[in-house]
Structure formats: C-alpha cells, structure tokens
Design a protein around this motif. Structure first.
Motif: not given
Length: 188
Positions: A53-54, A37-38, A40, A79-81, A83, A12, A31
C-alpha cells in the motif's frame, strides 16, 4: 517470459474503469508512472503478485493471484491505497523453511494453521531461512489470519527484513508453482 515475470493491470475505478497502469515486473512507485497511489480494481493476467500500500515495497502486503479483482475488498484491503508491486518469484515444486528462535529452530515443508502444533513452542521468530523452489506466507495469527508477509528464497535475519511490525508469527503456508491458491481460508 520467466516463471516469475507476468502482467498485472491496476485501475483507478471499480470494475476495471478509469485510468490504468500495466506492470510487467517490479514497480517500486506507481506515481513514477503517472498513476496515483489508488487502485480500486486489479486484473492479474499472469503469475501471482505481491502488492504494497506504499511505494518502495513498504507497508501492508497483499497477495493477488491470477484473475479479476473488481474492488479492493476482494484482496482484503481496508482502503484503495496501492503504491508498489512485484511478481512473486516461484522457481518450481519443492519448498521448505527454517524458523529460528534464539538457538532453537524448526524446519518444515508443510503448511501449518498453528505453528505450535508442529513443535514450535513460541510465536516469536528471530529469523527465517527460505530455501527450495517456493515462497512462504507467514501470518501473525493462527489459522492464516491477521497481517501476512511473503518470504521468498533467502535469509531474513530479523522481522524487519520481512517487513513485519513485530516478530510474532503463528501460522504459515508454503507455496510453489503447483500449490493450492495462496488464500488458505478458501481451502476450509
């Protein structure tokens, strides 16, 4: 462990801090494993991974090769998304692809910074057939730029099957278990 199973660890926080999720095969929803869903930072311990990212292998694709990625800018994310993910299936040393546009097609087995230079006159693909041992990375723009899409062994009848937003592909790179890294920009 098969050639295309491996291990990747998502964190994370930046620089491998915070809660983590270890994955060793296809993971369709972070999840479901208690991980938001992040991501880093990421440590890829073996094989190359295709991350999305999803959840459900949807959205922007990112290729992560073996090594440490201490922040999301290292894998060219905005971004950090994050999934879902899966290992890229590599079978051996030989690879080829057929690119179809209507009734015309082009078969090639070498990377190309601009498909037009190897005889493919239009950048709008109807379908793709990947065969042999490796995988291909298709790019929307010349010189390995823009959105990228991984296509592994199999048939892709439309751009939606390789998760693209449109059928425009202008450059591609083939990759097998003995190839150069998947980031062609590093080769230049």
């Amino acid at each position: 462990m098969s050639q295309y199973s491996g291990k990747v660890v998502f964190y994370e926080g930046q620089c491998f801090t915070g809660r983590k999720l270890e994955v060793s095969g296809d993971c369709d929803n972070f999840q479901d494993h208690g991980f938001m869903n992040r991501a880093n930072s990421i440590r890829v311990e073996s094989v190359a991974w295709l991350c999305f990212d999803h959840p459900d292998f949807k959205g922007q694709q990112y290729i992560l090769e073996k090594g440490e990625h201490p922040d999301f800018q290292r894998w060219n994310a905005h971004n950090d998304h994050m999934g879902s993910c899966k290992p890229i299936k590599m079978y051996g040393k030989q690879y080829a692809v057929k690119l179809f546009r209507g009734r015309s097609w082009l078969e090639h087995c070498m990377s190309s910074g601009l498909l037009q230079t190897i005889g493919f006159s239009k950048n709008c693909l109807g379908s793709i057939k990947v065969y042999g041992d490796g995988a291909w990375v298709m790019y929307e723009e010349p010189n390995y730029r823009g959105r990228m899409y991984i296509v592994e062994r199999g048939n892709y009848c439309s751009f939606m099957e390789w998760q693209a937003e449109n059928p425009n592909i202008q450059s591609s790179v083939g990759w097998s278990t003995i190839s150069k890294p998947l980031n062609p920009a590093a080769w230049l």
